[in-house]
Design a protein around this motif. Structure first.
Motif, PDB file in Angstrom:
ATOM      1  N   TYR A  59       0.851  -1.185   0.000  1.00 51.40           N
ATOM      2  CA  TYR A  59       0.000   0.000   0.000  1.00 51.40           C
ATOM      3  C   TYR A  59       0.886   1.233   0.000  1.00 51.40           C
ATOM      4  N   GLN A  60       0.756   2.050  -1.034  1.00 48.63           N
ATOM      5  CA  GLN A  60       1.492   3.297  -1.200  1.00 48.63           C
ATOM      6  C   GLN A  60       2.982   3.132  -0.934  1.00 48.63           C
ATOM      7  N   GLY A  61       3.564   2.082  -1.539  1.00 50.73           N
ATOM      8  CA  GLY A  61       5.003   1.866  -1.432  1.00 50.73           C
ATOM      9  C   GLY A  61       5.479   1.332  -0.101  1.00 50.73           C
ATOM     10  N   GLY A  62       4.573   0.938   0.780  1.00 54.15           N
ATOM     11  CA  GLY A  62       4.945   0.413   2.089  1.00 54.15           C
ATOM     12  C   GLY A  62       5.499  -0.994   2.006  1.00 54.15           C
ATOM     13  N   PRO A  63       5.622  -1.652   3.160  1.00 59.19           N
ATOM     14  CA  PRO A  63       6.168  -3.010   3.175  1.00 59.19           C
ATOM     15  C   PRO A  63       5.226  -3.999   2.486  1.00 59.19           C
ATOM     16  N   GLU A  64       5.798  -5.081   2.024  1.00 57.09           N
ATOM     17  CA  GLU A  64       4.997  -6.109   1.364  1.00 57.09           C
ATOM     18  C   GLU A  64       4.052  -6.770   2.366  1.00 57.09           C
ATOM     19  N   ILE A  65       2.823  -6.969   1.927  1.00 54.31           N
ATOM     20  CA  ILE A  65       1.831  -7.744   2.664  1.00 54.31           C
ATOM     21  C   ILE A  65       1.623  -9.016   1.859  1.00 54.31           C
ATOM     22  N   ARG A  66       1.644 -10.146   2.524  1.00 54.59           N
ATOM     23  CA  ARG A  66       1.498 -11.429   1.818  1.00 54.59           C
ATOM     24  C   ARG A  66       0.363 -12.230   2.430  1.00 54.59           C
ATOM     25  N   LEU A  67      -0.470 -12.793   1.557  1.00 57.57           N
ATOM     26  CA  LEU A  67      -1.547 -13.692   1.956  1.00 57.57           C
ATOM     27  C   LEU A  67      -1.314 -15.033   1.271  1.00 57.57           C
ATOM     28  N   ASP A  68      -1.312 -16.105   2.054  1.00 56.67           N
ATOM     29  CA  ASP A  68      -1.219 -17.472   1.538  1.00 56.67           C
ATOM     30  C   ASP A  68      -2.455 -18.215   2.022  1.00 56.67           C
ATOM     31  N   ALA A  69      -3.282 -18.695   1.091  1.00 55.82           N
ATOM     32  CA  ALA A  69      -4.538 -19.361   1.455  1.00 55.82           C
ATOM     33  C   ALA A  69      -4.614 -20.738   0.818  1.00 55.82           C
ATOM     34  N   GLN A  70      -5.388 -21.613   1.459  1.00 56.58           N
ATOM     35  CA  GLN A  70      -5.687 -22.931   0.884  1.00 56.58           C
ATOM     36  C   GLN A  70      -7.164 -23.218   1.101  1.00 56.58           C
ATOM     37  N   PHE A  71      -7.825 -23.661   0.016  1.00 52.20           N
ATOM     38  CA  PHE A  71      -9.247 -23.994   0.080  1.00 52.20           C
ATOM     39  C   PHE A  71      -9.423 -25.367   0.716  1.00 52.20           C
ATOM     40  N   ALA A 103      -8.383 -21.670   4.739  1.00 44.65           N
ATOM     41  CA  ALA A 103      -7.450 -21.278   5.792  1.00 44.65           C
ATOM     42  C   ALA A 103      -6.424 -20.354   5.157  1.00 44.65           C
ATOM     43  N   TYR A 104      -6.036 -19.322   5.891  1.00 43.56           N
ATOM     44  CA  TYR A 104      -5.009 -18.442   5.339  1.00 43.56           C
ATOM     45  C   TYR A 104      -4.159 -17.822   6.427  1.00 43.56           C
ATOM     46  N   ARG A 105      -2.967 -17.423   6.001  1.00 40.55           N
ATOM     47  CA  ARG A 105      -2.062 -16.714   6.894  1.00 40.55           C
ATOM     48  C   ARG A 105      -1.605 -15.445   6.188  1.00 40.55           C
ATOM     49  N   MET A 106      -1.310 -14.445   7.002  1.00 42.22           N
ATOM     50  CA  MET A 106      -0.836 -13.174   6.457  1.00 42.22           C
ATOM     51  C   MET A 106       0.432 -12.752   7.188  1.00 42.22           C
ATOM     52  N   LYS A 107       1.260 -12.006   6.462  1.00 43.09           N
ATOM     53  CA  LYS A 107       2.420 -11.409   7.096  1.00 43.09           C
ATOM     54  C   LYS A 107       2.687 -10.051   6.454  1.00 43.09           C
ATOM     55  N   ILE A 108       3.351  -9.212   7.192  1.00 45.70           N
ATOM     56  CA  ILE A 108       3.796  -7.911   6.699  1.00 45.70           C
ATOM     57  C   ILE A 108       5.304  -7.928   6.761  1.00 45.70           C
ATOM     58  N   GLY A 109       5.939  -7.746   5.602  1.00 41.58           N
ATOM     59  CA  GLY A 109       7.382  -7.915   5.545  1.00 41.58           C
ATOM     60  C   GLY A 109       7.704  -9.337   5.951  1.00 41.58           C
ATOM     61  N   SER A 110       8.607  -9.516   6.879  1.00 40.19           N
ATOM     62  CA  SER A 110       8.951 -10.869   7.342  1.00 40.19           C
ATOM     63  C   SER A 110       8.209 -11.249   8.619  1.00 40.19           C
ATOM     64  N   GLU A 111       7.344 -10.365   9.115  1.00 45.58           N
ATOM     65  CA  GLU A 111       6.659 -10.599  10.381  1.00 45.58           C
ATOM     66  C   GLU A 111       5.291 -11.238  10.184  1.00 45.58           C
ATOM     67  N   PRO A 112       5.030 -12.394  10.820  1.00 47.43           N
ATOM     68  CA  PRO A 112       3.695 -12.991  10.723  1.00 47.43           C
ATOM     69  C   PRO A 112       2.663 -12.085  11.389  1.00 47.43           C
ATOM     70  N   LEU A 113       1.507 -11.945  10.744  1.00 50.53           N
ATOM     71  CA  LEU A 113       0.432 -11.102  11.262  1.00 50.53           C
ATOM     72  C   LEU A 113      -0.698 -11.939  11.844  1.00 50.53           C
ATOM     73  N   SER A 114      -1.109 -13.003  11.101  1.00 44.38           N
ATOM     74  CA  SER A 114      -2.264 -13.776  11.561  1.00 44.38           C
ATOM     75  C   SER A 114      -2.354 -15.102  10.829  1.00 44.38           C
ATOM     76  N   ALA A 115      -3.192 -15.977  11.403  1.00 45.40           N
ATOM     77  CA  ALA A 115      -3.605 -17.226  10.756  1.00 45.40           C
ATOM     78  C   ALA A 115      -5.102 -17.361  11.029  1.00 45.40           C
ATOM     79  N   SER A 116      -5.874 -17.686   9.998  1.00 42.31           N
ATOM     80  CA  SER A 116      -7.336 -17.697  10.127  1.00 42.31           C
ATOM     81  C   SER A 116      -7.961 -18.866   9.396  1.00 42.31           C
ATOM     82  N   LEU A 117      -9.155 -19.216   9.860  1.00 40.48           N
ATOM     83  CA  LEU A 117     -10.040 -20.144   9.165  1.00 40.48           C
ATOM     84  C   LEU A 117     -11.305 -19.352   8.863  1.00 40.48           C
TER      85      LEU A 117
END
Length: 162
Positions: free
Chosen positions: A74-86, A98-112
């Motif tokens: 977002y506006q040149g900020g750090p990378e946000i990554r979403l990895d999901a599996q159906f 189920a998916y997990r997110m991270k910002i840069g190298s830091e894990p943010l969350s894991a969800s169902l």
């Protein structure tokens, strides 16, 4: 150990557990609303693209065992990554992933997440339920719910556009 012996203050390494459910009604049929989740181009438009967002990667394989990888900034900020599996897909009725997110190298969350589609007065009642573990930031749980509300608004716009 009793519950009163547990220190619940947030520190590095803490996890906030949160569950929320959002319901929205759309004038389109369940098949049409479901299609907005199953069609790669539609998903990219309403869930990934937006003003101020740069997309570095978007892959989408809509099948049980398939998944999504999205990398964006977002506006040149750090990378946000979403990895999901159906985990489960029932056409026009239910999607579980189920998916997990991270910002840069830091894990943010894991969800169902479960998205359900119900016929309702000629349209669709969509029920989105998310069970998440949010790492190291109490505000991220609130932010996820607000972000999901915004995505469901973007879905409405996509359904009107299509």
């Amino acid at each position: 150990m009793s519950g009163k012996d547990i220190d619940t203050t947030l520190e590095d390494g803490s996890v906030i557990h949160n569950t929320f459910t959002i319901e929205r009604t759309y004038p389109q049929s369940p098949a049409r609303v479901f299609a907005a989740f199953s069609n790669k181009d539609m998903v990219r438009r309403w869930r990934v693209e937006g003003e101020g967002w740069d997309i570095d990667e978007f892959t989408y394989d809509f099948r049980i065992g398939g998944g999504e990888v999205s990398r964006f900034r977002y506006q040149g900020g750090p990378e946000i990554r979403l990895d999901a599996q159906f985990q489960d897909i029932v056409p026009d009725r239910r999607i579980v992933f189920a998916y997990r997110m991270k910002i840069g190298s830091e894990p943010l969350s894991a969800s169902l997440t479960t998205v359900e589609f119900f016929s309702s007065g000629g349209g669709t009642l969509l029920r989105h339920t998310e069970q998440g573990a949010f790492f190291d930031n109490v505000d991220s749980a609130k932010g996820r719910e607000e972000g999901t509300r915004q995505l469901l608004d973007a879905l409405a716009a996509e359904l009107q556009r299509a």
